[in-house]
Write a protein that holds these residues in place. Structure first.
Motif, PDB file in Angstrom:
ATOM      1  N   ASP A   1      51.456 -31.080 -49.363  1.00 38.31           N
ATOM      2  CA  ASP A   1      50.044 -31.084 -48.980  1.00 38.31           C
ATOM      3  C   ASP A   1      49.656 -29.794 -48.261  1.00 38.31           C
ATOM      4  O   ASP A   1      48.560 -29.250 -48.478  1.00 38.31           O
ATOM      5  N   ASP A   2      50.550 -29.281 -47.407  1.00 39.96           N
ATOM      6  CA  ASP A   2      50.297 -27.984 -46.761  1.00 39.96           C
ATOM      7  C   ASP A   2      50.198 -26.871 -47.799  1.00 39.96           C
ATOM      8  O   ASP A   2      49.353 -25.977 -47.688  1.00 39.96           O
TER       9      ASP A   2
ATOM     10  N   LYS B   1      46.873 -26.812 -49.290  1.00 38.00           N
ATOM     11  CA  LYS B   1      45.929 -26.207 -48.346  1.00 38.00           C
ATOM     12  C   LYS B   1      46.059 -24.687 -48.370  1.00 38.00           C
ATOM     13  O   LYS B   1      45.049 -23.972 -48.389  1.00 38.00           O
ATOM     14  N   HIS B   2      47.286 -24.184 -48.402  1.00 42.76           N
ATOM     15  CA  HIS B   2      47.513 -22.732 -48.424  1.00 42.76           C
ATOM     16  C   HIS B   2      46.891 -22.106 -49.668  1.00 42.76           C
ATOM     17  O   HIS B   2      46.282 -21.032 -49.591  1.00 42.76           O
TER      18      HIS B   2
ATOM     19  N   ASN C   1      44.359 -23.182 -51.360  1.00 45.65           N
ATOM     20  CA  ASN C   1      42.902 -23.150 -51.185  1.00 45.65           C
ATOM     21  C   ASN C   1      42.491 -22.015 -50.255  1.00 45.65           C
ATOM     22  O   ASN C   1      41.483 -21.344 -50.489  1.00 45.65           O
TER      23      ASN C   1
END
Length: 181
Positions: free
Chosen positions: A86-87, A90-91, A93
């Protein structure tokens, strides 16, 4: 305590853009001084190329992490790898946003993507661990080539997450060693 009317400790200085006067010509929009970068640092073009390369490999990474999650031996390990995956989303994006803000272009994902399955779960964890450490090195080069502190701070967040991920993978390796005793 004497406070100036324009100063609020919880809000960064809001200096006007450089075009409004000579007084602020050495400051970027967020009030940070524009630092001259030494010649050994990466250029913006090199940083953008590395961002594009990182984002285009996102689908392969996601497939790899999903595979590790599917073969993880415990719920705890599944949750750890899910949080890392999930991180990483995010990265990607964040990198897409930086790239689009600096170039006005969007990065297109590669259509056909596959990944190489590791020989075992632990081999996959080791590969992921060293992938996180390699990402830190690549992202330092990206950070060095970015034009202002706003984007460099975004990449700094990504770098610290990658270090956190490496620590989590080390913990998973520790759990594996503990099971074998």
């Amino acid at each position: 305590m004497l406070q100036y009317p324009f100063y609020q400790p919880w809000v960064p200085y809001a200096y006007p853009p450089a075009s409004t006067g000579a007084m602020f010509s050495d400051m970027d929009y967020y009030g940070y001084r524009n630092e001259a970068q030494p010649e050994s640092y990466k250029s913006l073009q090199e940083a953008l190329a590395l961002i594009k390369q990182s984002v285009q490999g996102e689908r392969e990474d996601e497939l790899f992490y999903d595979y590790l999650i599917s073969i993880a031996p415990t719920q705890e390990e599944k949750k750890i790898i899910e949080s890392i995956r999930d991180d990483e989303r995010k990265h990607n994006n964040m990198f897409r946003t930086i790239y689009q803000n600096l170039t006005g272009q969007t990065i297109t994902a590669l259509e056909s993507t596959s990944f190489e399955k590791p020989a075992s779960y632990i081999d996959g964890v080791k590969k992921a661990l060293f992938g996180e450490l390699a990402a830190v090195e690549k992202y330092r080069d990206i950070r060095a080539g970015l034009p202002n502190r706003y984007y460099r701070d975004m990449v700094f967040e990504i770098i610290t997450d990658e270090i956190k991920h490496a620590t989590k993978y080390n913990y998973i390796l520790y759990l594996d060693l503990s099971r074998k005793k």
